[in-house]
Design an enzyme around this catalytic site. Structure first.
Site, short mmCIF file in Angstrom:
data_model
loop_
_atom_site.label_atom_id
_atom_site.label_comp_id
_atom_site.label_asym_id
_atom_site.label_seq_id
_atom_site.Cartn_x
_atom_site.Cartn_y
_atom_site.Cartn_z
N GLY A 42 5.51 12.32 19.50
CA GLY A 42 5.39 12.64 20.84
C GLY A 42 5.78 11.52 21.51
O GLY A 42 6.41 11.78 22.61
N GLY B 43 -1.22 9.16 15.76
CA GLY B 43 -1.32 7.94 14.96
C GLY B 43 0.07 7.50 15.10
O GLY B 43 1.09 7.94 15.58
N ASP C 291 1.59 12.31 1.88
CA ASP C 291 2.03 11.42 3.12
C ASP C 291 2.04 9.84 2.69
O ASP C 291 2.86 9.25 3.42
CB ASP C 291 0.54 11.19 3.95
N HIS D 214 7.19 5.25 14.28
CA HIS D 214 6.63 6.78 14.57
C HIS D 214 5.44 6.55 15.44
O HIS D 214 4.37 5.82 15.32
CB HIS D 214 5.82 7.25 13.23
N LEU D 215 5.42 7.24 16.71
CA LEU D 215 4.36 6.91 17.87
C LEU D 215 3.86 8.56 18.15
O LEU D 215 4.36 9.03 18.95
CB LEU D 215 5.06 6.40 18.97
N MET E 284 -1.00 9.56 26.34
CA MET E 284 0.10 8.71 26.80
C MET E 284 0.76 9.13 28.02
O MET E 284 0.82 8.30 29.18
CB MET E 284 1.08 8.50 25.67
#
Ligand SMILES: Nc1ncnc2c1ncn2[C@@H]1O[C@H](COP(=O)(O)OP(=O)(O)O)[C@@H](O)[C@H]1O
Ligand SMILES: Nc1ncnc2c1ncn2[C@@H]1O[C@H](COP(=O)(O)OP(=O)(O)O)[C@@H](O)[C@H]1O
Lengths: 378, 378
Positions: B311, B193, B128, B189-190, B264
């Site tokens: 996401g 994390g 990563d 990137h949401l 969310m």
């Protein structure tokens, strides 16, 4: 205020330690004396004696002192402007000791001493945090359980407010005189402590320092922004106590941690001589300022002027250059020649055909405190 | 790679706990089974049985599996690219346990299990952190005593690299096809994390996550950036241990701490129903993204495209709107109608006459791992 001149200035060093020093300056007179100064009270009393001395003094009678202006670092959420001291004000400053353990107790002591030395004068307090009370909640609230805000006032307060207010108002005045827009200002204060403020229509809307004066930009000995994982790594894996880590981040980090030197003049000199750590530290420092400027331009959807102030901001052409070069996309064009010229007055350092202004604005926190104190009691 | 299709997928939940669940999907088949799964080895073996099952399986013989691609969260400074597993690689992953105590031990266990289950296959590791090894020192070094970098590798590493790499390469491909520039990309990137990367000429040059996956943007339960003074205040004044504070910042903060909800979808729903905490939390979250975008535009002196993924990035029109509205000065014009349209493919959401592109790019970390693994052994 009738005249904006310094009649006299004084400074006491090493209170309660051996070899305490008292500096005093009035007109052509400039003195440094080693005197036994066991506490703040003695210190202020000594200064007062110089102030009223027949030969070097500037005040004939202590009753002529009508106002004493004080700087208090932390006003929490209780103070959004300058106030006259009352018992209630002192109690509130005392309540804020936990938020500013290194500053507020001494600040309060200073007020009490001034009350006893100048009993007929009005005491006025200017809070370093007050200027930032206009920040919206999205700028001051941390994304932690909200009980910490609600029950313990954990939030960003901001510091160096007196300086940011002074220089941004000077800049707005200057821009207005030139017929230039002044709605969106980014104020960069680079002294021993460093911070940056986004100012929209004359009001602070965001700022780099938080609940304490530790995060944000890289400072002389303070780290500025750091991943919290590092703190827990130092505690869990390297065996430091939390207190030791706090101490490292406040007193052994920043430029000192990166280079071994905390004074920007030393670092610039050594970088010029080829010291690679010093060179890199300047780039790390300037890069952080650059990114904060970008983030505040995003927050305000534009910028009319970026202003630099305080010891480094006013004098370090190198840091300004690193922070501002390659910023044309954002409308910022530094004029390298102007950037390299020394000066003592407000002046532009952007290229003449630049869209946006870049200004150096000398700060003067004492004058700001004096002005605010005078205004409050007149 | 011959075909980019998913033959089968599986997931094991609650390993070592009561009520372990195994999910398996292949073509039209979709199963969830409650099986006793005491450890990772059993879990992977169970999945393998489904993979090779006569009725629902997709592999006839385990020897047909030629490569197993693994994701390992932390590659430290040892790995800047995808590698085949060797004893040395495993030793290095083990050496990095202190930097990623919650992830690397499990990741290594997964490799060992796969080696025993598929002894003839090649094992490949995608890190990563590898994608961020191109970051310059001014972006990864913290302003703390430099011995911590030199002796303990304390620095920013970055996370979500597989996703940032995948979506930014997709975006560059898309932009090139349209004849649009692609030198300066900001990848947002949401997911659970959250992180943001500045990508110049295809290489990561800055990133919001640091040594651990805790700081930067506001996440489901993680705080993101926070003034270190808050940590020491919680320890010194409110009596928490360092471990408790770390736990609060990782598991009880972020959107959960602000609203009571970490998902969310729940937060958006409640905000729409008038919940003031939820509404405010969306603004705090989006404001932070906006400021990071601004800072990376400053870092790159421009931007060609801002891309959203994972996401929340792919699905939350609200967060994208808050982050991107009032950004015209930076060349970013969101098309609100396009922003509100759902989709599963790469698509622009900027207004047609906008200077700069805003794209939604669905991420696919598994595909990226498969592609990299395939590429390495062929
Ligand atoms: N000519 C100069 N060039 C570069 N840095 C300077 C220069 N003069 C002062 N500084 C720096 O300014 C800093 C102190 O700033 P100052 O505003 O006086 O501090 P404070 O925050 O204590 O008020 C020091 O790091 C010092 O090295
Ligand atoms: N339709 C949607 N609207 C808003 N948020 C969504 C939607 N679908 C998923 N999400 C959010 O995406 C997040 C999970 O993202 P994902 O990328 O799946 O996570 P991970 O980081 O674990 O891979 C959750 O907060 C979830 O609420």
């Amino acid at each position: 205020m009738p005249e904006e001149t310094v009649a006299a200035s004084g400074l006491v060093e090493r209170i309660g330690l051996e070899g305490s020093l008292l500096h005093y300056k009035a007109g052509e007179t400039k003195l440094t004396k080693e005197i036994d100064i066991p506490n703040h009270e003695t210190g202020l009393k000594q200064i007062t004696q110089f102030l009223m001395d027949k030969e070097v003094g500037v005040v004939e009678d202590e009753k002529h002192i009508q106002v004493v202006g004080h700087r208090v670092v932390h006003g929490g959420k209780s103070f959004s402007k300058t106030v006259e001291v009352t018992e209630d004000v002192k109690a509130k400053i005392r309540n804020l000791f936990p938020l500013a353990p290194l500053h507020n107790p001494h600040n309060l002591r200073g007020i009490e001493v001034a009350e006893s030395v100048f009993p007929e004068a009005k005491q006025v307090v200017v809070f370093d945090t007050a200027y930032f009370q206009t920040m919206p909640q999205k700028a001051y609230q941390y994304a932690i359980p909200k009980k910490f805000l609600e029950d313990h006032d954990v939030r960003a307060y901001g510091f160096h407010g007196t300086s940011h207010k002074y220089v941004s108002e000077k800049a707005i005045e200057y821009l207005n005189e030139k017929g230039l827009p002044s709605e969106k200002i980014i104020s960069v204060h680079l002294g021993n402590g460093c911070s940056i403020t986004a100012i929209k229509n004359g009001k602070a809307i965001d700022h780099s320092l938080g609940m304490g004066p530790a995060n944000g930009l890289i400072m002389g000995t303070r780290a500025g922004d750091i991943d919290q994982s590092v703190i827990f790594y130092l505690i869990d894996k390297l065996g430091y106590t939390a207190e030791e880590v706090n101490n490292i981040l406040l007193k052994e980090s920043g430029m000192l941690g990166l280079t071994g030197y905390s004074d920007m003049r030393d670092i610039e000199e050594r970088s010029a001589e080829g010291d690679e750590n010093c060179r890199l530290a300047l780039y790390i420092n300037g890069y952080k300022i650059k990114k904060y400027i970008g983030s505040y331009i995003a927050a305000m959807n534009g910028v009319d002027a970026v202003i630099f102030t305080a010891g480094i901001g006013e004098n370090s052409s190198v840091i300004r250059k690193i922070a501002l070069e390659d910023m044309e996309y954002l409308g910022l064009h530094l004029d390298h020649r102007k950037n390299d010229v020394r000066g003592k007055t407000i002046r532009p350092i952007n290229s003449p055909d630049a869209e946006k202004q870049i200004l150096i604005v000398p700060t003067n926190e004492e004058l700001e405190i004096a002005k605010q104190s005078y205004a409050l009691v007149n």
